[in-house]
Structure formats: C-alpha cells, structure tokens
Design a protein around this motif. Sequence first.
Motif, short mmCIF file in Angstrom:
data_model
loop_
_atom_site.label_atom_id
_atom_site.label_comp_id
_atom_site.label_asym_id
_atom_site.label_seq_id
_atom_site.Cartn_x
_atom_site.Cartn_y
_atom_site.Cartn_z
N LEU A 173 -0.63 -7.47 -7.30
CA LEU A 173 -0.90 -6.66 -6.13
C LEU A 173 0.28 -6.84 -5.17
CD1 LEU A 173 -4.64 -7.64 -5.44
CD2 LEU A 173 -3.76 -6.00 -7.10
N VAL A 174 0.56 -5.84 -4.36
CA VAL A 174 1.68 -5.92 -3.43
C VAL A 174 1.17 -5.69 -2.02
CG1 VAL A 174 3.88 -4.90 -2.73
CG2 VAL A 174 3.35 -5.18 -5.16
N ARG A 175 1.50 -6.63 -1.11
CA ARG A 175 1.10 -6.48 0.29
C ARG A 175 2.19 -5.73 1.05
NH1 ARG A 175 -0.69 -11.33 4.39
NH2 ARG A 175 1.51 -11.91 4.29
N VAL A 176 1.76 -4.67 1.76
CA VAL A 176 2.68 -3.86 2.56
C VAL A 176 2.26 -3.91 4.02
CG1 VAL A 176 3.16 -2.34 0.60
CG2 VAL A 176 1.37 -1.71 2.24
N ALA A 177 3.21 -3.67 4.90
CA ALA A 177 2.93 -3.72 6.33
C ALA A 177 2.59 -2.36 6.92
CB ALA A 177 4.14 -4.31 7.07
N GLU A 178 2.89 -1.29 6.18
CA GLU A 178 2.63 0.05 6.67
C GLU A 178 2.52 1.00 5.48
OE1 GLU A 178 5.97 1.39 8.97
OE2 GLU A 178 7.40 0.36 7.67
N VAL A 179 1.99 2.18 5.76
CA VAL A 179 1.82 3.17 4.70
C VAL A 179 3.10 4.00 4.61
CG1 VAL A 179 0.46 5.11 3.86
CG2 VAL A 179 -0.67 3.24 5.09
N ARG A 180 3.92 3.66 3.63
CA ARG A 180 5.15 4.41 3.35
C ARG A 180 4.99 5.01 1.94
NH1 ARG A 180 10.19 1.38 3.24
NH2 ARG A 180 9.04 -0.56 2.91
N PRO A 181 4.62 6.27 1.83
CA PRO A 181 4.28 6.85 0.52
C PRO A 181 5.36 6.67 -0.53
CG PRO A 181 3.53 8.31 2.25
CD PRO A 181 4.33 7.23 2.93
N ASN A 182 6.64 6.86 -0.17
CA ASN A 182 7.69 6.76 -1.17
C ASN A 182 7.78 5.34 -1.73
OD1 ASN A 182 10.95 6.12 -1.57
ND2 ASN A 182 10.29 8.05 -2.46
N PHE A 183 7.73 4.34 -0.85
CA PHE A 183 7.80 2.95 -1.30
C PHE A 183 6.57 2.59 -2.11
CE2 PHE A 183 6.78 -1.59 -0.45
CZ PHE A 183 7.88 -2.17 -1.09
N ILE A 184 5.39 3.00 -1.65
CA ILE A 184 4.15 2.69 -2.37
C ILE A 184 4.17 3.32 -3.75
CG2 ILE A 184 1.66 3.18 -2.39
CD1 ILE A 184 1.80 2.74 0.71
N GLY A 185 4.66 4.55 -3.85
CA GLY A 185 4.77 5.20 -5.15
C GLY A 185 5.66 4.43 -6.10
N LYS A 186 6.80 3.94 -5.61
CA LYS A 186 7.72 3.18 -6.47
C LYS A 186 7.10 1.86 -6.90
CE LYS A 186 11.41 3.52 -3.74
NZ LYS A 186 12.83 3.38 -3.29
N VAL A 187 6.37 1.22 -5.99
CA VAL A 187 5.71 -0.04 -6.33
C VAL A 187 4.69 0.17 -7.46
CG1 VAL A 187 4.05 -1.73 -5.45
CG2 VAL A 187 6.08 -1.18 -4.11
N LEU A 188 3.93 1.24 -7.35
CA LEU A 188 2.93 1.54 -8.39
C LEU A 188 3.62 1.97 -9.69
CD1 LEU A 188 0.23 3.38 -6.24
CD2 LEU A 188 0.28 0.98 -6.95
N ASP A 189 4.71 2.73 -9.57
CA ASP A 189 5.46 3.12 -10.77
C ASP A 189 6.01 1.90 -11.50
OD1 ASP A 189 5.01 5.80 -10.22
OD2 ASP A 189 6.96 6.12 -9.27
#
Length: 262
Positions: free
Chosen positions: A70-86
């Motif tokens: 799992l990855v903890r993020v500080a804000e909702v950044r769709p592009n970064f979140i998409g890459k993390v899931l990819d």
Amino acid sequence: MIQSSPLTKPKPNQSPWLGLLNSLPSPLIVDMIAQCNYDFVIIDTEHVLLDENTLRECIQTCRHHRCMPLVRVAEVRPNFIGKVLDAGAMGIVLSRAETADQIHALAQAMKFPPLGKRGITGGTVTGYGQLALSDYIARANEEILLVPMIESQSGLTALPDMLATGQVSFVMEGALDLALNLGLGPSPLHPATFEALNNMHEICVQANVPFCPNPRTPSQQRHWQELGCTLFLCGEDRSHFSKTLRNNLQPFHTPQPAPQGA
C-alpha cells in the motif's frame, strides 16, 4: 499480475493481518519486512523523499513475496496515484483525510470508468498480457483498497460521511497527528487521544468497515484485540530499527561478568 486483497476478510486461521509503515526508502528494507512475514507494508510518500523508480522497486519487492504493498499519499494527485497503481500497489492510504469529497476524488483517481477516471495501461499489473485488460479493470475496481487515515478532529467528525460513500476499504488512525490537532502536543498516549480512537472505532463498527489501530502499548494491543480488530499496524520500521540499534549498544557499555569457573 494483480493480487487479491484479502485484508478486509478474516484469515482462515482467525489470526490478524499485520502491517508495518515503511519510512526507510529502500527495496532492501521492504524485502526484509516482507520476508519477516508481515502481511502488508505501507510505503510512505507523505514524509519521505522517494523517487519514483525506488518506489516502484519497493512495490515490486512486496509483490514478489506475496506481501500487500500500500502507498501512503499526502494529497489526491490523480496522475501520481495512477502511476503508483500501474506499478502494482494494491491500495492507497490518504493521510489527513477530512472530507467525503476527498474520498470521492480519490475513488475517481483509483477506479476505471464507469466508476472512476483512471487511465488504462498494461505492463506488470496484467502480467504483460497474461490477463485481459477487461479482467484487470474489473478486478482492480473491486479489489484495490482505499484507506483514509484519520489524524484530526475534522477527520473524525467527517468519518461517518466518508464511510457513507461506500468507497472505504478500512480506516487507519494517526494518533500522533491527532493528538497535535487536539491541542495535546505530541501525546498519542493521552487519555483524550485514546478516547478519540475509540470513537473512531465505534463509527467504523456502526458502518461495518474494518478499523486498523496502531497499538503503542501492550494494554492498547489487548484492548483492540478484545474489541475484535483483525487489522493492526505494528508501528514503523524506522522506530524499530533505531530502538534495536540503541539496545544493541547497551551490553557493550556495561561490564559483563566473567563466566563462572573462568
């Protein structure tokens, strides 16, 4: 390929799911945690300066050992979140979650249409073509975990609305930041902090959403076990390493008695 996400379901042997917060940005450390049989690792990008290639290696190392990344993020950044899931992460932990709108926005970033706005690619998450894209989309929309971390009074107040979205997989507590927000200083063991954590747990029980505490004392651990919690964060790797390193020095500062008969 995508792994199943069993953390919200009971283990067959009824033992709890156990995780660790990874604050030492190294695939080698993650490899050690996974091989010590933790069920999940939360890779921190909120407080840790972590380049994307290292993050990807940490995620892949978890997956290699069947440990849930799992990855903890500080804000909702769709592009970064998409890459993390990819890259293969199986969940996103949102620190300082405080509104249902944040949960909706995070779900939109994490899920594919028609449930969200995530863009599609292949690669490691489909086993480089072994899993059909349509099958991956269906499984990802169903199994990738969305986890708010409650670290303020505003977050605690809004938690029922967050859970009412139907998007939350389980809830984590951030007792240290919560204590600071409540004006108690860095006091995660303050009685008022613990009362807030119990309120958090009760809200989760009412919504039938799992609660994941981070016990800081043996009595807290017993308390949450008696309440039936099946998910536990077992602290942070940085804290465990530094404590062990300090303890390892102590025998060398204390004269050791000679063996009897020497």
